[in-house]
Enzyme design. Structure first.
Site, PDB file in Angstrom:
ATOM      1  CG  PHE A 108      43.023  80.483  77.123  1.00 23.43           C
ATOM      2  CD1 PHE A 108      42.251  80.936  78.184  1.00 23.43           C
ATOM      3  CD2 PHE A 108      43.188  81.308  76.020  1.00 23.43           C
ATOM      4  CE1 PHE A 108      41.659  82.193  78.144  1.00 23.43           C
ATOM      5  CE2 PHE A 108      42.590  82.563  75.975  1.00 23.43           C
ATOM      6  CZ  PHE A 108      41.823  83.008  77.026  1.00 23.43           C
ATOM      7  CG  ASP A 179      50.216  78.942  77.047  1.00 21.63           C
ATOM      8  OD1 ASP A 179      50.556  79.770  77.924  1.00 21.63           O
ATOM      9  OD2 ASP A 179      49.504  79.227  76.079  1.00 21.63           O
ATOM     10  CE1 TYR A 204      46.759  88.964  79.066  1.00 21.55           C
ATOM     11  CE2 TYR A 204      48.318  89.324  77.284  1.00 21.55           C
ATOM     12  CZ  TYR A 204      47.219  88.665  77.798  1.00 21.55           C
ATOM     13  OH  TYR A 204      46.599  87.704  77.049  1.00 21.55           O
ATOM     14  CE  LYS A 205      46.341  85.623  80.599  1.00 25.50           C
ATOM     15  NZ  LYS A 205      46.294  84.400  79.797  1.00 25.50           N
ATOM     16  NE  ARG A 351      39.659  83.549  85.681  1.00 22.65           N
ATOM     17  CZ  ARG A 351      40.471  83.797  84.658  1.00 22.65           C
ATOM     18  NH1 ARG A 351      41.259  82.829  84.202  1.00 22.65           N
ATOM     19  NH2 ARG A 351      40.529  84.970  84.093  1.00 22.65           N
TER      20      ARG A 351
HETATM   21  C1  LIG Z   1      45.749  84.538  78.419  1.00 19.26           C
HETATM   22  C2  LIG Z   1      46.048  83.403  77.525  1.00 19.26           C
HETATM   23  C3  LIG Z   1      46.194  83.599  76.128  1.00 19.26           C
HETATM   24  C4  LIG Z   1      45.977  84.950  75.503  1.00 19.26           C
HETATM   25  O1  LIG Z   1      46.638  85.110  74.283  1.00 19.26           O
HETATM   26  P1  LIG Z   1      46.818  86.576  73.682  1.00 19.26           P
HETATM   27  O2  LIG Z   1      47.440  86.381  72.373  1.00 19.26           O
HETATM   28  O3  LIG Z   1      47.634  87.354  74.650  1.00 19.26           O
HETATM   29  O4  LIG Z   1      45.448  87.196  73.575  1.00 19.26           O
HETATM   30  C5  LIG Z   1      46.549  82.504  75.356  1.00 19.26           C
HETATM   31  N1  LIG Z   1      46.726  81.275  75.908  1.00 19.26           N
HETATM   32  C6  LIG Z   1      46.571  81.059  77.224  1.00 19.26           C
HETATM   33  C7  LIG Z   1      46.792  79.704  77.790  1.00 19.26           C
HETATM   34  C8  LIG Z   1      46.207  82.108  78.067  1.00 19.26           C
HETATM   35  O5  LIG Z   1      46.020  81.890  79.366  1.00 19.26           O
END
Ligand SMILES: *Cc1c(COP(=O)(O)O)cnc(C)c1O
Length: 392
Positions: A108, A179, A204-205, A351
């Site tokens: 990401f 991660d 939050y996911k 998705r």
């Molecule tokens: C969703 C996601 C994020 C989001 O980071 P926030 O600080 O919560 O905005 C970061 N890294 C990955 C791999 C994600 O999937």
């Protein structure tokens, strides 16, 4: 199936729980209670009397159970961007003689951005090396200080072999950070068995903690006492209320705290974790695989216009299925207009995530039928569906 424990609008098929999980029914009440009984009644006394100060660690332990971490090794707080930064800074600190951070192009982007910012600030000539996901293993050399990977790819759902890559990187003398943003609550995890030094993720996911719910960081217990926090905030201090002018890190995982925790968000997250309390991740995984396989079969049979972008082999996939389609954005908008909610990731990925807590086979079949109808009638081909919104 725990669909009755979520407030999902009538008639909606929600296939976007990998982006923002739905509202647990108990969360509304829980947050209201925290506001009225704790913030409203106790005010400042809430920090002691309502246990606010312990919430980040207490909830960290509940997440620890879901990721296979021992008690006292997982802390909540901040957002995932911050936790990536903390873990990477700590990892680099453990490998001062090496200058390369290895990641992949499936990560990401914000994880890469955070790495770029940190390396620039450090100003010690570090390099962020980004290779294709399938080449990560070969790119592990004795130059690598830290291997920073996202376990499940946010676009395609492709899942890395955590144990094999961790072992290879550690054998080469590197520190490993996983991660778990798209893995936590989606696939069984055993951070203890993986032996990785760090893991980070958001809540939050798949965990359904609500928009902006705090992130978490795991530090392997044996190394935690030696970890030097880059974000040395007062609540990570050994004795925050001594107001010492010098920073001394707190014991173990406590040092990964930074500042004041978001108590209202933690209350919502706590309500969500109550649902997770008696969930068996192996069972969730088995049902997620069934749902994903069924969706692939149905969509391939009904929608020849779409190309599978996810691994066909469930063992190499998280809890989502993605398809490529040239006008994927418009097609997703047409689908959303019919109350089937997925999302779109540039350039051409549609998705869909499958979360057995509230999605069943009937939902999958219904979603596939609606998608088929949209594709057959070109219902997506309108200026309205092609106009891009800020969040896709
Ligand atoms: C969703 C996601 C994020 C989001 O980071 P926030 O600080 O919560 O905005 C970061 N890294 C990955 C791999 C994600 O999937």
């Amino acid at each position: 199936m725990k669909k009755h424990q979520f407030d999902i609008p009538q008639g909606m098929i929600y296939l976007d729980g990998n982006s923002l999980g739905p509202l647990p029914s108990a969360a509304t009440q829980r947050v209201a209670q925290t506001m009225q009984d704790e913030w409203g009644e106790l005010l400042i006394k809430g920090w002691n009397q309502a246990g606010w100060m312990q919430q980040p660690a207490k909830i960290g332990d509940r997440i620890g159970r879901i990721i296979g971490a021992s008690p006292g090794s997982t802390m909540t707080g901040d957002t995932l961007c911050i936790k990536v930064y903390q873990a990477l800074a700590a990892g680099l600190n453990m490998c001062p003689d090496r200058k390369v951070v290895l990641s992949d192009s499936g990560n990401f982007p914000t994880d890469l951005y955070m790495a770029q910012g940190l390396l620039k600030t450090m100003g010690q000539g570090h390099e962020l090396r980004i290779v294709d996901p399938e080449n990560v293993s070969d790119a592990i050399t004795d130059e690598i200080a830290v291997l920073l990977l996202t376990h499940v790819d946010y676009r395609t759902g492709r899942m890395h072999d955590m144990d094999a890559l961790t072992q290879k990187a550690q054998a080469a003398g590197a520190i490993v950070i996983w991660d778990l943003a798209h893995s936590t609550g989606a696939v069984p995890l055993d951070m203890t068995a993986s032996n990785a030094e760090f893991a980070v993720g958001c809540t939050y996911k798949y965990l359904n903690g609500g928009p902006g719910a705090p992130a978490f960081i795991y530090v392997r217990p044996d190394i935690a006492p030696g970890v030097e926090p880059a974000l040395s905030g007062w609540l990570g201090h050994l004795q925050p209320f001594e107001f010492d002018l010098e920073y001394h890190p707190g014991a173990g995982i406590d040092r990964m705290r930074v500042g004041t925790p978001s108590i209202l968000q933690l209350a919502a997250l706590e309500a969500s974790l109550d649902i997770w309390e008696d969930v068996d991740m192996d069972e969730i995984r088995a049902r997620s695989v069934e749902l994903c396989d069924l969706f692939i079969d149905e969509v391939e049979a009904r929608c020849p216009q779409l190309t599978l972008a996810s691994p066909r082999d469930a063992a190499q996939r998280g809890s989502q299925v993605s398809f490529r389609f040239k006008d994927g954005y418009a097609a997703m908008q047409a689908l959303i207009a019919q109350n089937v909610i997925g999302d779109f990731r540039a350039p051409d990925i549609m998705r869909f995530s499958f979360t057995p807590l509230y999605i069943d086979q009937q939902d999958v079949l219904e979603a596939a039928k609606i998608l088929q109808n949209i594709m057959q009638t070109d219902a997506w081909d309108t200026p309205q569906f092609k106009a891009r919104a800020a969040v896709t």
